[in-house]
Design a protein around this motif. Structure first.
Motif, PDB file in Angstrom:
ATOM      1  N   GLU A  36       0.841  -1.192   0.000  1.00 34.77           N
ATOM      2  CA  GLU A  36       0.000   0.000   0.000  1.00 34.77           C
ATOM      3  C   GLU A  36       0.875   1.240   0.000  1.00 34.77           C
ATOM      4  OE1 GLU A  36      -3.374   2.142   2.806  1.00 34.77           O
ATOM      5  OE2 GLU A  36      -2.959   0.015   3.072  1.00 34.77           O
ATOM      6  N   LEU A  65      -3.458   0.046  -3.565  1.00 32.53           N
ATOM      7  CA  LEU A  65      -2.911  -1.272  -3.264  1.00 32.53           C
ATOM      8  C   LEU A  65      -2.291  -1.776  -4.557  1.00 32.53           C
ATOM      9  CD1 LEU A  65      -5.887  -2.862  -1.300  1.00 32.53           C
ATOM     10  CD2 LEU A  65      -3.829  -1.819  -0.364  1.00 32.53           C
ATOM     11  N   VAL A  93      -7.731   2.897  -2.713  1.00 30.40           N
ATOM     12  CA  VAL A  93      -8.356   2.872  -1.392  1.00 30.40           C
ATOM     13  C   VAL A  93      -9.171   4.140  -1.217  1.00 30.40           C
ATOM     14  CG1 VAL A  93      -7.948   2.760   1.089  1.00 30.40           C
ATOM     15  CG2 VAL A  93      -6.433   1.514  -0.478  1.00 30.40           C
TER      16      VAL A  93
END
Length: 94
Positions: A36, A65, A93
């Motif tokens: 991430e 990600l 995200v």
């Protein structure tokens, strides 16, 4: 700052925690590779075979990600970054 070309992006990798939930300190070789990070620079995109430009899906500031073993680690002005192709990004995200 680094400027990626084509369909590449530069990601500031989010560092993994040094401790588990139970408070156990992990050795550096026991940590998993981070997946991430935040995009700090985006290339201009790539071109289709017919010459039309394909725009990038992601933008600067997106937290993403990415595939665990993709990209190239780069160190620039004392900071660690990851340069990868947009196709190696799995999700944004929200």
């Amino acid at each position: 700052m680094l400027q990626p070309i084509g369909d590449r992006v530069i990601v500031k990798v989010k560092e993994e925690e040094e401790k588990t939930v139970g408070g156990i300190v992990l050795a550096s070789n026991a940590k998993q590779k981070p997946t991430e990070g935040e995009i700090v620079a985006v290339g201009e995109g790539t071109y289709a075979e017919n010459g039309n430009k394909i725009p990038m899906t992601v933008k600067t500031g997106d937290v993403v990600l990415y595939d665990k073993y993709s990209g190239t680690d780069v160190k620039y002005e004392g900071e660690k970054y990851l340069v990868l192709h947009e196709k190696d990004i799995l999700a944004i995200v929200k």
